[in-house]
Design a protein around this motif. Structure first.
Motif, PDB file in Angstrom:
ATOM      1  N   MET A  46     -67.671  57.915  31.069  1.00  0.00           N
ATOM      2  CA  MET A  46     -66.730  56.797  31.069  1.00  0.00           C
ATOM      3  C   MET A  46     -65.532  57.193  31.928  1.00  0.00           C
ATOM      4  N   GLU A  47     -65.269  56.421  32.927  1.00  0.00           N
ATOM      5  CA  GLU A  47     -64.275  56.829  33.904  1.00  0.00           C
ATOM      6  C   GLU A  47     -62.837  56.717  33.407  1.00  0.00           C
ATOM      7  N   SER A  80     -78.226  55.111  26.360  1.00  0.00           N
ATOM      8  CA  SER A  80     -78.601  54.081  27.330  1.00  0.00           C
ATOM      9  C   SER A  80     -79.193  54.730  28.571  1.00  0.00           C
ATOM     10  N   VAL A  81     -79.899  53.912  29.339  1.00  0.00           N
ATOM     11  CA  VAL A  81     -80.364  54.320  30.663  1.00  0.00           C
ATOM     12  C   VAL A  81     -79.798  53.290  31.624  1.00  0.00           C
ATOM     13  N   ASP A  82     -79.038  53.760  32.619  1.00  0.00           N
ATOM     14  CA  ASP A  82     -78.410  52.814  33.541  1.00  0.00           C
ATOM     15  C   ASP A  82     -79.380  52.419  34.650  1.00  0.00           C
ATOM     16  N   CYS A  83     -78.923  51.516  35.516  1.00  0.00           N
ATOM     17  CA  CYS A  83     -79.774  50.974  36.579  1.00  0.00           C
ATOM     18  C   CYS A  83     -80.205  52.028  37.589  1.00  0.00           C
ATOM     19  N   VAL A 109     -80.457  56.981  35.022  1.00  0.00           N
ATOM     20  CA  VAL A 109     -79.818  58.123  34.383  1.00  0.00           C
ATOM     21  C   VAL A 109     -79.518  57.791  32.915  1.00  0.00           C
ATOM     22  N   MET A 110     -79.898  58.722  32.048  1.00  0.00           N
ATOM     23  CA  MET A 110     -79.625  58.543  30.627  1.00  0.00           C
ATOM     24  C   MET A 110     -78.162  58.889  30.346  1.00  0.00           C
ATOM     25  N   ASN A 111     -77.524  58.086  29.497  1.00  0.00           N
ATOM     26  CA  ASN A 111     -76.149  58.298  29.090  1.00  0.00           C
ATOM     27  C   ASN A 111     -76.107  58.281  27.568  1.00  0.00           C
ATOM     28  N   ALA A 112     -75.211  59.070  26.976  1.00  0.00           N
ATOM     29  CA  ALA A 112     -75.077  59.082  25.522  1.00  0.00           C
ATOM     30  C   ALA A 112     -73.623  59.341  25.160  1.00  0.00           C
ATOM     31  N   TRP A 113     -73.137  58.612  24.173  1.00  0.00           N
ATOM     32  CA  TRP A 113     -71.801  58.804  23.639  1.00  0.00           C
ATOM     33  C   TRP A 113     -71.772  58.215  22.234  1.00  0.00           C
ATOM     34  N   THR A 114     -70.688  58.441  21.547  1.00  0.00           N
ATOM     35  CA  THR A 114     -70.538  57.925  20.188  1.00  0.00           C
ATOM     36  C   THR A 114     -69.269  57.094  20.118  1.00  0.00           C
ATOM     37  N   GLU A 115     -69.335  56.002  19.364  1.00  0.00           N
ATOM     38  CA  GLU A 115     -68.174  55.142  19.148  1.00  0.00           C
ATOM     39  C   GLU A 115     -67.889  55.044  17.652  1.00  0.00           C
ATOM     40  N   VAL A 116     -66.610  54.959  17.325  1.00  0.00           N
ATOM     41  CA  VAL A 116     -66.181  54.593  15.978  1.00  0.00           C
ATOM     42  C   VAL A 116     -65.511  53.237  16.137  1.00  0.00           C
ATOM     43  N   CYS A 150     -70.519  49.704  36.098  1.00  0.00           N
ATOM     44  CA  CYS A 150     -71.789  50.173  36.640  1.00  0.00           C
ATOM     45  C   CYS A 150     -71.676  51.677  36.821  1.00  0.00           C
ATOM     46  N   LYS A 151     -72.305  52.405  35.920  1.00  0.00           N
ATOM     47  CA  LYS A 151     -72.220  53.872  35.971  1.00  0.00           C
ATOM     48  C   LYS A 151     -72.841  54.418  37.254  1.00  0.00           C
ATOM     49  N   ALA A 152     -73.908  53.765  37.737  1.00  0.00           N
ATOM     50  CA  ALA A 152     -74.548  54.225  38.967  1.00  0.00           C
ATOM     51  C   ALA A 152     -73.584  54.110  40.151  1.00  0.00           C
ATOM     52  N   ASN A 153     -72.879  52.988  40.252  1.00  0.00           N
ATOM     53  CA  ASN A 153     -71.890  52.845  41.327  1.00  0.00           C
ATOM     54  C   ASN A 153     -70.804  53.895  41.197  1.00  0.00           C
TER      55      ASN A 153
END
Length: 172
Positions: A1-2, A49-52, A55-62, A139-142
């Motif tokens: 996350m940028e 998640s897997v972006d466009c 690439v697999m991404n993983a994080w946790t939210e509260v 867009c994580k790929a961008n």
């Protein structure tokens, strides 16, 4: 996350440092969650998640869910200490990851329910104000420099002046 997002530990630390302050949430300029809000639940959400770009991404939210009752129940919002009691109750049942991204989920009759990020938390007199900012699609790929079929921002100038668009060229 940028963008730098507030984590759960930072959020709780702000509340613990100001237990006697009145906890207020501002969701837009001049717009406040009603003083009679309730914290209805706190969710621990691991996201994978897997972006466009593949690439697999993983994080946790509260996710802290706020609810405004339809009828006004109070002129004064809860103190941070009451919110901490709710947090302690939740944490006695489930482990909330201290580095998880915090989101506040809120909506009312004039504001569609959405999840927002605590942008900052400030003390103003007797109030502890949580300023919320909207979430945005990204867009994580961008962000990694991949295009996923969309032109890179600097190539837009070239595409705009091109005489023709060819199949597979990414401009159509």
């Amino acid at each position: 996350m940028e963008n730098k997002k507030m984590n759960w530990d930072t959020f709780k630390t702000s509340l613990r440092a100001n237990p006697g302050q009145i906890l207020q949430f501002q969701y837009a300029a001049g717009k406040w969650v009603a003083a009679s809000y309730h914290i209805t639940e706190i969710k621990h959400a691991p996201v994978t998640s897997v972006d466009c770009g593949g690439v697999m991404n993983a994080w946790t939210e509260v996710i802290v869910q706020l609810w405004e009752p339809s009828e006004k129940q109070s002129d004064r919002a809860m103190e941070a200490s009451k919110a901490l009691k709710i947090i302690d109750l939740v944490e006695s049942k489930i482990d909330l990851h201290p580095k998880a991204v915090v989101k506040i989920e809120f909506g009312n009759h004039s504001f569609d329910t959405r999840q927002m990020y605590p942008d900052n938390i400030v003390v103003d007199g007797e109030n502890l104000i949580v300023h919320l900012q909207p979430d945005a699609t990204q867009c994580k790929a961008n962000d990694r420099g991949q295009t996923c079929g969309t032109p890179k921002p600097d190539s837009l100038k070239i595409l705009a002046t091109a005489d023709a668009c060819t199949p597979g060229g990414g401009c159509c």
